[in-house]
Design an enzyme around this catalytic site. Structure first.
Site, PDB file in Angstrom:
ATOM      1  N   HIS A 127       0.840  -1.201   0.000  1.00 37.99           N
ATOM      2  CA  HIS A 127       0.000   0.000   0.000  1.00 37.99           C
ATOM      3  C   HIS A 127       0.878   1.256   0.000  1.00 37.99           C
ATOM      4  O   HIS A 127       0.668   2.184  -0.782  1.00 37.99           O
ATOM      5  CB  HIS A 127      -0.918  -0.001   1.216  1.00 37.99           C
ATOM      6  CG  HIS A 127      -1.736   1.248   1.365  1.00 37.99           C
ATOM      7  ND1 HIS A 127      -3.048   1.339   0.962  1.00 37.99           N
ATOM      8  CD2 HIS A 127      -1.425   2.471   1.877  1.00 37.99           C
ATOM      9  CE1 HIS A 127      -3.504   2.555   1.206  1.00 37.99           C
ATOM     10  NE2 HIS A 127      -2.535   3.260   1.771  1.00 37.99           N
ATOM     11  N   GLU A 128       1.876   1.264   0.892  1.00 36.90           N
ATOM     12  CA  GLU A 128       2.764   2.424   0.965  1.00 36.90           C
ATOM     13  C   GLU A 128       3.606   2.563  -0.307  1.00 36.90           C
ATOM     14  O   GLU A 128       3.877   3.679  -0.765  1.00 36.90           O
ATOM     15  CB  GLU A 128       3.667   2.317   2.197  1.00 36.90           C
ATOM     16  CG  GLU A 128       2.912   2.286   3.517  1.00 36.90           C
ATOM     17  CD  GLU A 128       1.963   3.457   3.688  1.00 36.90           C
ATOM     18  OE1 GLU A 128       2.290   4.577   3.216  1.00 36.90           O
ATOM     19  OE2 GLU A 128       0.884   3.265   4.270  1.00 36.90           O
TER      20      GLU A 128
END
Length: 286
Positions: A127-128
């Site tokens: 996600h990051e």
């Protein structure tokens, strides 16, 4: 077996709302050049010093199991490996930044690691990485600086700050949908991403493993039912207008929907994976 998405570009998975909101931020004159210049250099050095001083830098010699998750996720997304830090913090959270692309990093709080399994941790990392792949860090920092600078100009500063703050929050919420897609592209199992969102909503070390994903997803219908009345819709808008993230229940539903889409299928089916066609400048699917 996880499929590596060689030649993957951000716009191959970027959520339409993110694309629209990012395009609007890019139209703010002069800010991108300012942040990639002197301001960006100072900010990068500030965050680098803070991370080195107060967090654990993950590597092949420091928590190598987490480092392997990072390497694997970067390989799938066809992305250079950023620095990964673990920081002591009782609030489950993770964040990333890459202002000029020279010192990208990810920070994960220890409390978040305590409620997730390895696949879910990998989804957090992915996600990051989605923020880095989509260059979200640049525009987030740009917008923050714009708000601060505008506040120093009495004649029009307040109006600009409020207007941009609203635009910034709307953009951040849209950007999160793209990054959830990035997580799904890496773990290639929607249940992992939805479980992660469930645990972020109401997980703790003692109950995380006992939560029911099926029951959590059943809440979607109850949330959506609220929008059927004018009052319910107004309350939902009031609830989300000042949030930096969409409500987790909607993020989970978005992932469930995208996991059954033709776009996701074309990106993750091995026989469908194409290549970055330099002759046309596009992504080609077979």
């Amino acid at each position: 077996m996880t499929i590596k998405l060689i030649g993957l570009k951000a716009d191959h998975f970027r959520h339409p709302l993110d694309l629209k909101a990012t395009t609007q931020l890019k139209q703010i004159p002069g800010l991108d050049l300012a942040m990639r210049g002197v301001l960006g250099s100072v900010a990068e050095d500030f965050f680098y010093l803070n991370n080195i001083a107060s967090s654990i830098l993950i590597s092949e010699k420091q928590l190598p199991d987490l480092y392997e998750l990072l390497l694997s996720a970067c390989e799938v997304l066809d992305l250079d490996v950023p620095q990964l830090y673990i920081q002591q913090n009782p609030i489950p959270n993770a964040y990333t930044l890459a202002i000029r692309g020279k010192k990208p990093f990810i920070v994960i709080h220890t409390s978040l690691l305590e409620i997730l399994n390895p696949d879910e941790i990998k989804a957090v990392i992915a996600h990051e990485l989605g923020h880095l792949k989509c260059e979200h860090g640049v525009y987030l920092t740009l917008a923050n600086i714009m708000v601060l600078a505008a506040g120093l100009i009495p004649s029009w500063g307040t109006f600009v700050a409020q207007s941009l703050q609203s635009q910034l929050l709307q953009w951040v919420r849209c950007a999160e949908f793209s990054c959830d897609r990035s997580a799904l592209l890496v773990v290639q199992d929607p249940n992992v991403v939805m479980s992660l969102l469930m645990k972020l909503t109401g997980g703790s070390p003692s109950i995380a493993s006992k939560l029911s994903l099926e029951a959590f997803m059943a809440q979607v219908k109850k949330y959506q039912a609220m929008s059927q009345t004018d009052i319910g819709k107004m309350l939902q808008e009031m609830q989300t207008s000042q949030l930096t993230h969409p409500v987790p229940i909607i993020r989970a539903k978005e992932i469930e929907n995208w996991s059954t889409s033709s776009d996701y299928y074309q990106l993750t089916q091995k026989e469908k994976i194409g290549y970055n066609d330099k002759s046309t400048g596009g992504w080609r699917n077979w």
